[in-house]
Structures are given as structure tokens and as C-alpha cells.
Design a protein around this motif. Sequence first.
Motif, PDB file in Angstrom:
ATOM      1  N   HIS A   1      16.461  60.872  37.188  1.00 37.64           N
ATOM      2  CA  HIS A   1      17.810  60.734  37.735  1.00 37.64           C
ATOM      3  C   HIS A   1      18.795  60.140  36.729  1.00 37.64           C
ATOM      4  CE1 HIS A   1      16.729  61.833  41.865  1.00 37.64           C
ATOM      5  NE2 HIS A   1      15.549  61.401  41.485  1.00 37.64           N
ATOM      6  N   LEU A   2      18.314  59.813  35.553  1.00 36.36           N
ATOM      7  CA  LEU A   2      19.198  59.280  34.526  1.00 36.36           C
ATOM      8  C   LEU A   2      19.964  60.415  33.874  1.00 36.36           C
ATOM      9  CD1 LEU A   2      16.842  56.719  32.770  1.00 36.36           C
ATOM     10  CD2 LEU A   2      18.747  56.214  34.303  1.00 36.36           C
ATOM     11  N   ASN A   3      21.244  60.219  33.693  1.00 34.66           N
ATOM     12  CA  ASN A   3      22.062  61.202  32.996  1.00 34.66           C
ATOM     13  C   ASN A   3      22.298  60.658  31.585  1.00 34.66           C
ATOM     14  OD1 ASN A   3      23.910  62.997  32.019  1.00 34.66           O
ATOM     15  ND2 ASN A   3      25.134  63.054  33.893  1.00 34.66           N
TER      16      ASN A   3
ATOM     17  N   ARG B   1      23.468  47.845  47.992  1.00 32.51           N
ATOM     18  CA  ARG B   1      23.875  49.180  47.542  1.00 32.51           C
ATOM     19  C   ARG B   1      22.882  49.705  46.521  1.00 32.51           C
ATOM     20  NH1 ARG B   1      27.786  51.998  44.028  1.00 32.51           N
ATOM     21  NH2 ARG B   1      28.952  53.409  45.372  1.00 32.51           N
ATOM     22  N   TYR B   2      22.524  50.966  46.693  1.00 34.03           N
ATOM     23  CA  TYR B   2      21.660  51.653  45.741  1.00 34.03           C
ATOM     24  C   TYR B   2      22.319  52.974  45.395  1.00 34.03           C
ATOM     25  CZ  TYR B   2      17.709  53.933  43.569  1.00 34.03           C
ATOM     26  OH  TYR B   2      16.900  54.582  42.674  1.00 34.03           O
ATOM     27  N   ASP B   3      22.405  53.263  44.111  1.00 30.09           N
ATOM     28  CA  ASP B   3      23.040  54.487  43.616  1.00 30.09           C
ATOM     29  C   ASP B   3      22.015  55.213  42.755  1.00 30.09           C
ATOM     30  OD1 ASP B   3      24.484  56.402  42.191  1.00 30.09           O
ATOM     31  OD2 ASP B   3      26.186  55.077  41.818  1.00 30.09           O
ATOM     32  N   SER B   4      21.660  56.422  43.150  1.00 26.10           N
ATOM     33  CA  SER B   4      20.647  57.161  42.402  1.00 26.10           C
ATOM     34  C   SER B   4      21.098  57.476  40.977  1.00 26.10           C
ATOM     35  CB  SER B   4      20.267  58.456  43.129  1.00 26.10           C
ATOM     36  OG  SER B   4      21.363  59.349  43.186  1.00 26.10           O
TER      37      SER B   4
ATOM     38  N   MET C   1      23.025  65.685  41.916  1.00 28.98           N
ATOM     39  CA  MET C   1      23.879  65.050  42.895  1.00 28.98           C
ATOM     40  C   MET C   1      23.456  63.603  43.076  1.00 28.98           C
ATOM     41  SD  MET C   1      24.777  66.292  46.689  1.00 28.98           S
ATOM     42  CE  MET C   1      23.989  65.300  47.917  1.00 28.98           C
ATOM     43  N   THR C   2      24.416  62.718  43.074  1.00 28.61           N
ATOM     44  CA  THR C   2      24.156  61.297  43.224  1.00 28.61           C
ATOM     45  C   THR C   2      24.067  60.932  44.696  1.00 28.61           C
ATOM     46  OG1 THR C   2      25.297  60.792  41.173  1.00 28.61           O
ATOM     47  CG2 THR C   2      25.070  59.003  42.735  1.00 28.61           C
ATOM     48  N   THR C   3      23.076  60.143  45.038  1.00 25.97           N
ATOM     49  CA  THR C   3      22.921  59.613  46.388  1.00 25.97           C
ATOM     50  C   THR C   3      23.251  58.137  46.355  1.00 25.97           C
ATOM     51  OG1 THR C   3      21.156  61.185  46.872  1.00 25.97           O
ATOM     52  CG2 THR C   3      21.300  59.229  48.282  1.00 25.97           C
TER      53      THR C   3
ATOM     54  N   GLN D   1      13.761  54.305  48.137  1.00 19.93           N
ATOM     55  CA  GLN D   1      12.549  55.024  47.724  1.00 19.93           C
ATOM     56  C   GLN D   1      12.615  56.486  48.148  1.00 19.93           C
ATOM     57  OE1 GLN D   1       9.663  54.276  46.117  1.00 19.93           O
ATOM     58  NE2 GLN D   1       8.361  55.932  46.800  1.00 19.93           N
ATOM     59  N   SER D   2      13.202  56.751  49.308  1.00 17.78           N
ATOM     60  CA  SER D   2      13.302  58.152  49.744  1.00 17.78           C
ATOM     61  C   SER D   2      14.318  58.919  48.894  1.00 17.78           C
ATOM     62  CB  SER D   2      13.653  58.244  51.227  1.00 17.78           C
ATOM     63  OG  SER D   2      14.971  57.829  51.470  1.00 17.78           O
ATOM     64  N   ALA D   3      15.319  58.224  48.375  1.00 16.25           N
ATOM     65  CA  ALA D   3      16.306  58.880  47.500  1.00 16.25           C
ATOM     66  C   ALA D   3      15.741  59.099  46.103  1.00 16.25           C
ATOM     67  CB  ALA D   3      17.583  58.039  47.422  1.00 16.25           C
ATOM     68  N   VAL D   4      15.079  58.068  45.566  1.00 10.60           N
ATOM     69  CA  VAL D   4      14.479  58.146  44.224  1.00 10.60           C
ATOM     70  C   VAL D   4      13.130  57.425  44.279  1.00 10.60           C
ATOM     71  CG1 VAL D   4      14.705  57.538  41.787  1.00 10.60           C
ATOM     72  CG2 VAL D   4      16.741  58.127  43.105  1.00 10.60           C
ATOM     73  N   PRO D   5      12.043  58.175  44.334  1.00  7.39           N
ATOM     74  CA  PRO D   5      10.733  57.535  44.378  1.00  7.39           C
ATOM     75  C   PRO D   5      10.470  56.677  43.133  1.00  7.39           C
ATOM     76  CG  PRO D   5      10.565  59.842  45.006  1.00  7.39           C
ATOM     77  CD  PRO D   5      11.956  59.625  44.465  1.00  7.39           C
TER      78      PRO D   5
END
Length: 138
Positions: A123-125, A28-31, A1-3, A112-116
Amino acid sequence: MTTIIEQAVQARLIAPAPRTDSVPVTLRYDSGDPFAVRIAFPPPATLEGTEVSWVFSRELLAAGVERPAGVGDVRIRPYGLDRTALEFHAPQGVAMVHVRTDDLRRFLRRAQSAVPVGLEHLHLNIDHNLDELLRDAA
């Protein structure tokens, strides 16, 4: 799931004296793109009269709030006690804005809390990205 994390901040557009304007910008930050951050400037703040976005590394933003960082199109450095200067270099010229450092640090903590840091690769697809590249090449 993307944050996706978006944060509105005030940026002071630095222009020739005596004029400096405050403009609302969006960070904007997109995981789904875990190494990048985006900053979007609203149409009234741009020469083109359309929204303009810049994309650069989260690592650059984190480094730039602590010490001068960047040698390319985006350069970031501390400015005074509570601001950070962001410079955007384009063929048309250079734009500089000042943003409260606390706002940038809050944004970075949320990212950082979404993606350390150090776990971006999880998180890369890669399959999806490869499919996109090959589809365009066909």
C-alpha cells in the motif's frame, strides 16, 4: 485507492486526583500511510486550545493492548481488566489517557481488514513519496 478509517472513542484524561475528565478523541487509520495510526485530541482537551494529534505505529498499538509497549514518546499498556493506558511524552510534560480496550481492538480489526499486517508494503506509494521528497529538496 486509499481507505481511511476513523473511529470516535471516549478517553479518560488522567489528571491529579480527584479530577479525571472524559474527552472524545478520534482514532484514524489511512491505508496510504499503512504503518501508522493517529489519535486526535479536541481543542478543549489540550493546553494550547487547538487540536493535537499524535502519530505512532499500528504495531505499537496492537502490542500495547496486550502488554506494556513503547519506550519513546508514546507508551501503551493494559490497565485493569478493560482499559488500555496511552502515555504521550513531550517536552511540556506527560499526558495519560485510558481508553476501553474493546474500542481499540475494534479499531485495530477495522485497520487489519483494510490493510492486513505484513502486507503494508503493498500500500506504499513509493514513487509519490520519493517525488515529494525530491520536490522539497529542489
